[in-house]
Scaffold this motif. Structure first.
Motif, PDB file in Angstrom:
ATOM      1  N   VAL A  22       0.849  -1.186   0.000  1.00  0.00           N
ATOM      2  CA  VAL A  22       0.000   0.000   0.000  1.00  0.00           C
ATOM      3  C   VAL A  22       0.886   1.237   0.000  1.00  0.00           C
ATOM      4  O   VAL A  22       1.709   1.436   0.902  1.00  0.00           O
ATOM      5  N   GLY A  23       0.718   2.064  -1.045  1.00  0.00           N
ATOM      6  CA  GLY A  23       1.554   3.251  -1.170  1.00  0.00           C
ATOM      7  C   GLY A  23       0.927   4.287  -2.069  1.00  0.00           C
ATOM      8  O   GLY A  23      -0.269   4.225  -2.367  1.00  0.00           O
ATOM      9  N   PRO A  24       1.719   5.253  -2.531  1.00  0.00           N
ATOM     10  CA  PRO A  24       1.186   6.342  -3.354  1.00  0.00           C
ATOM     11  C   PRO A  24       0.746   5.864  -4.728  1.00  0.00           C
ATOM     12  O   PRO A  24       1.170   4.801  -5.203  1.00  0.00           O
ATOM     13  N   GLY A  25      -0.095   6.671  -5.369  1.00  0.00           N
ATOM     14  CA  GLY A  25      -0.627   6.316  -6.674  1.00  0.00           C
ATOM     15  C   GLY A  25       0.387   6.430  -7.792  1.00  0.00           C
ATOM     16  O   GLY A  25       1.457   7.025  -7.638  1.00  0.00           O
ATOM     17  N   ARG A  26       0.048   5.853  -8.919  1.00  0.00           N
ATOM     18  CA  ARG A  26       0.912   5.905 -10.102  1.00  0.00           C
ATOM     19  C   ARG A  26       1.123   7.358 -10.526  1.00  0.00           C
ATOM     20  O   ARG A  26       0.250   8.192 -10.432  1.00  0.00           O
ATOM     21  N   GLY A  27       2.314   7.609 -11.031  1.00  0.00           N
ATOM     22  CA  GLY A  27       2.614   8.945 -11.517  1.00  0.00           C
ATOM     23  C   GLY A  27       3.130   9.890 -10.451  1.00  0.00           C
ATOM     24  O   GLY A  27       3.634  10.971 -10.769  1.00  0.00           O
ATOM     25  N   MET A  35      10.418   3.305  -4.751  1.00  0.00           N
ATOM     26  CA  MET A  35      10.599   1.992  -4.166  1.00  0.00           C
ATOM     27  C   MET A  35       9.473   1.044  -4.562  1.00  0.00           C
ATOM     28  O   MET A  35       9.706  -0.142  -4.828  1.00  0.00           O
ATOM     29  N   MET A  36       8.257   1.546  -4.638  1.00  0.00           N
ATOM     30  CA  MET A  36       7.134   0.721  -5.079  1.00  0.00           C
ATOM     31  C   MET A  36       7.365   0.240  -6.509  1.00  0.00           C
ATOM     32  O   MET A  36       7.080  -0.909  -6.850  1.00  0.00           O
ATOM     33  N   GLY A  37       7.887   1.117  -7.345  1.00  0.00           N
ATOM     34  CA  GLY A  37       8.205   0.726  -8.709  1.00  0.00           C
ATOM     35  C   GLY A  37       9.273  -0.346  -8.762  1.00  0.00           C
ATOM     36  O   GLY A  37       9.196  -1.287  -9.566  1.00  0.00           O
ATOM     37  N   GLU A  38      10.282  -0.235  -7.908  1.00  0.00           N
ATOM     38  CA  GLU A  38      11.335  -1.249  -7.845  1.00  0.00           C
ATOM     39  C   GLU A  38      10.752  -2.605  -7.450  1.00  0.00           C
ATOM     40  O   GLU A  38      11.074  -3.634  -8.057  1.00  0.00           O
ATOM     41  N   LEU A  39       9.891  -2.622  -6.439  1.00  0.00           N
ATOM     42  CA  LEU A  39       9.289  -3.874  -5.991  1.00  0.00           C
ATOM     43  C   LEU A  39       8.398  -4.477  -7.075  1.00  0.00           C
ATOM     44  O   LEU A  39       8.372  -5.700  -7.270  1.00  0.00           O
ATOM     45  N   GLU A  40       7.688  -3.623  -7.787  1.00  0.00           N
ATOM     46  CA  GLU A  40       6.839  -4.118  -8.869  1.00  0.00           C
ATOM     47  C   GLU A  40       7.677  -4.787  -9.946  1.00  0.00           C
ATOM     48  O   GLU A  40       7.295  -5.819 -10.508  1.00  0.00           O
ATOM     49  N   ASN A  41       8.845  -4.214 -10.229  1.00  0.00           N
ATOM     50  CA  ASN A  41       9.732  -4.798 -11.242  1.00  0.00           C
ATOM     51  C   ASN A  41      10.341  -6.122 -10.803  1.00  0.00           C
ATOM     52  O   ASN A  41      10.827  -6.892 -11.644  1.00  0.00           O
ATOM     53  N   LEU A  42      10.338  -6.379  -9.494  1.00  0.00           N
ATOM     54  CA  LEU A  42      10.952  -7.599  -8.961  1.00  0.00           C
ATOM     55  C   LEU A  42       9.937  -8.710  -8.700  1.00  0.00           C
ATOM     56  O   LEU A  42      10.272  -9.714  -8.070  1.00  0.00           O
ATOM     57  N   PHE A  55      -0.609  -4.553  -5.530  1.00  0.00           N
ATOM     58  CA  PHE A  55      -0.332  -3.168  -5.156  1.00  0.00           C
ATOM     59  C   PHE A  55      -1.634  -2.371  -5.061  1.00  0.00           C
ATOM     60  O   PHE A  55      -2.512  -2.496  -5.918  1.00  0.00           O
ATOM     61  N   PHE A  56      -1.725  -1.576  -4.007  1.00  0.00           N
ATOM     62  CA  PHE A  56      -2.893  -0.718  -3.799  1.00  0.00           C
ATOM     63  C   PHE A  56      -2.409   0.725  -3.731  1.00  0.00           C
ATOM     64  O   PHE A  56      -1.582   1.078  -2.880  1.00  0.00           O
TER      65      PHE A  56
END
Length: 375
Positions: A22-27, A35-42, A55-56
């Motif tokens: 749970v974190g900030p929205g896209r963009g 960091m959320m983007g890094e985790l999504e890539n992994l 992801f929320f």
């Protein structure tokens, strides 16, 4: 690939663990979003260890419209998501609105029997807590102490969480990753330095990042006969800093590159002679790690995540915050000694690979998630 130890652990841990981040929205910009983007890539890497991510993304609290979106859209949607297969709700927390949103989500997660992780990303959380009212301080205690585990991005942040009541046995210090910079450097790309190198900064263009100190240091260097070009990458009130650069009579030395992504950002690092981020507080310092993976020596301040990242006199230098004179001296040392800068840059790259590789940090996350579901 996973290490042999992790492969062995994976083979003996058959249960799939479903983690909702749970974190900030896209963009949105900033450290948590990165960091959320890094985790999504992994995600593929984690799936091999039977860890499945979802992801929320939430609305901010910057306007009445966003508040309404949070109340009418985010909360009902979050409840619906919790009704699915979720074992752990991993809450990425900063200060002010970020804290209040994640606190509400943590209460809902607990009401539905989900495990929670409090992941603190803010280097100024102690200031937020000390200035908060009684109700907010009680909420902080309940949130932090009620979590099934806490993650700190640096040792300093971990110490802060312990002060707030986190059980040390439930605390995990896991730094941020910089996958794009890590893997590009591994591809063997040359260091560019097309224009002879410059002093680089990357991040939010705000006072807390020490931009004023950096411009003052540049003016001190010019007065001493040392003329150095500075390039700043990031978003913020550019006009404010342009005016300050004019006041310090260094506007001809300063370039504002804007917010850089992907190849442009990596080229920005690789062309720099020295990277400098003189923050007044810093939980970790993703830009600093990206510079290290790019083989660039770094100058930071003696606080927060810099204490973990920078090995003093080996991979770069640390100075006291709000000290333009000390900053100028360290900048001059590295800018005028290319061999020293190159040697420190190589040492920084080695440290980044050893301590902050995606493999090493992913393994720490896997251990955290398995510990949480096992208790």
């Amino acid at each position: 690939m996973w290490s042999d130890e992790t492969l062995s652990q994976r083979s003996s841990f058959k249960r799939v663990v479903r983690v909702l981040h749970v974190g900030p929205g896209r963009g949105q910009l900033g450290g948590i979003a990165s960091m959320m983007g890094e985790l999504e890539n992994l995600q593929a890497r984690f799936r091999r260890a039977n860890i499945v991510f979802s992801f929320f993304e939430t609305h901010g609290f910057q306007s009445a419209r966003n508040l309404l979106g949070f109340a009418l859209l985010d909360l009902p949607r979050f409840i619906l998501v919790l009704m699915r297969d979720v074992d752990i709700v991993h809450l990425h927390v900063s200060v002010r609105g970020s804290f209040y949103r994640k606190f509400v989500f943590s209460l809902l997660a607990k009401l539905t029997g989900r495990k929670t992780i409090f992941h603190l990303h803010a280097g100024n959380f102690d200031r937020f807590e000390s200035r908060a009212g009684k109700l907010t301080r009680l909420s902080i205690s309940r949130f932090v102490q009620g979590a099934d585990a806490a993650v700190a991005v640096s040792v300093t942040i971990g110490q802060e969480l312990i002060r707030l009541g986190v059980d040390p046995a439930k605390l995990y210090v896991i730094g941020n990753t910089a996958g794009s910079a890590e893997f590009v450097k591994d591809a063997g790309l040359p260091t560019l330095k097309n224009d002879g190198g410059y002093l680089a900064f990357a991040g939010r263009l705000v006072e807390a990042k020490g931009i004023g100190d950096l411009l003052k240091a540049l003016a001190l260097l010019r007065a001493a006969g040392c003329v150095i070009s500075l390039k700043l990458a990031g978003d913020g009130d550019v006009h404010h800093w342009q005016r300050m650069a004019c006041d310090f009579q260094v506007d001809d030395l300063v370039t504002f590159a804007g917010w850089l992504d992907s190849d442009a950002k990596l080229e920005f690092y690789r062309n720099a002679r020295v990277f400098c981020m003189p923050s007044h507080y810093e939980s970790f310092g993703i830009s600093t790690l990206e510079a290290m993976f790019s083989g660039v020596p770094v100058i930071g301040t003696r606080l927060g995540g810099f204490l973990d990242l920078v090995e003093e006199g080996v991979t770069g230098y640390l100075v006291e915050p709000s000290s333009p004179q000390a900053l100028a001296a360290r900048i001059r040392r590295l800018m005028e000694d290319p061999e020293l800068a190159e040697r420190m840059g190589k040492a920084g790259l080695a440290r980044a690979r050893q301590c902050y590789s995606t493999e090493a940090l992913s393994n720490l996350y896997v251990r955290c998630y398995r510990d949480v579901v096992a208790h």
